[in-house]
Design an enzyme around this catalytic site. Structure first.
Site, PDB file in Angstrom:
ATOM      1  CD  GLU A 187      -1.421  -2.375   1.973  1.00  0.00           C
ATOM      2  OE1 GLU A 187      -0.194  -2.634   1.927  1.00  0.00           O
ATOM      3  OE2 GLU A 187      -2.228  -3.065   2.592  1.00  0.00           O
ATOM      4  CB  CYS A 196      -1.159  -0.363   5.071  1.00  0.00           C
ATOM      5  SG  CYS A 196       0.540  -0.748   4.556  1.00  0.00           S
TER       6      CYS A 196
HETATM    7 ZN   LIG Z   1       1.078  -2.741   5.547  1.00  0.00          ZN
END
Ligand SMILES: [Zn+2]
Length: 189
Positions: free
Chosen positions: A90, A118
């Site tokens: 991400e 993330c």
């Molecule tokens: Zn992550």
């Protein structure tokens, strides 16, 4: 800061978030996101994950799309390749997308449930929606994000489940390092 464009997902997609939940019908998913085929978006993240696997890395890929389905950036976990634990799928996709004026209209697509790091990125920048390939092999911050009102859709994609299951079986030490259980330091996933 947290104003979001409302990418409308149906109730069914939220109900199907749990591991083992029945996959959401394609038609309801497609209708829910302005006619975008979410599995098609996932294909980009999946290709990134496979690329990472071929590089000897951890097979987690992600891609950031506009609400209309335009690819803004894609990336993959490169903990191994870059010797850098901060490069998750991400974050790599996020950085590849460069500066965006409005994250509330973007969709983060990832092959695996986003870790806390993330998930924090998604919240910090007010990303408008999250699409997850699978959360059977790892559960992260998806429930937290949904509770914040961010639409979360779990596709329960068999390709992603198989890829991660095979990877974890083949590289248990590397996987444990990535999710922070290789030692007792409390390292993040
Ligand atoms: Zn992550």
């Amino acid at each position: 800061m947290h104003v979001r464009r409302r990418v409308q997902y149906d109730e069914v997609s939220v109900a199907a978030r749990r591991p083992g939940g029945h996959p959401v019908g394609m038609s309801s998913r497609t209708d829910a996101v302005s006619g975008i085929d979410l599995s098609h978006l996932l294909d980009t993240a999946y290709r990134q994950a496979r690329l990472g696997l071929d590089e000897g890395g951890i097979p987690i890929g992600a891609a950031l799309f506009s609400a209309g389905g335009e690819l803004l950036g894609e990336g993959r976990n490169r903990r191994v390749q870059h010797d850098d634990p901060s490069v998750h799928g991400e974050t790599d996709a996020f950085r590849a997308a460069g500066r965006q004026r409005d994250y509330s209209s973007t969709i983060m697509v990832t092959t695996l449930a986003p870790c806390w790091y993330c998930s924090g990125l998604i919240r910090q920048f007010g990303i408008g929606a999250v699409v997850i390939g699978e959360n059977r092999t790892f559960q992260g911050g998806e429930d937290w994000l949904a509770e914040l009102g961010i639409p979360v859709t779990i596709l329960d994609d068999q390709r992603c489940v198989t890829m991660m299951t095979e990877f974890i079986d083949a590289e248990p030490a590397l996987w444990n390092e990535d999710i922070g259980v290789a030692d007792e330091d409390g390292d993040e996933a």
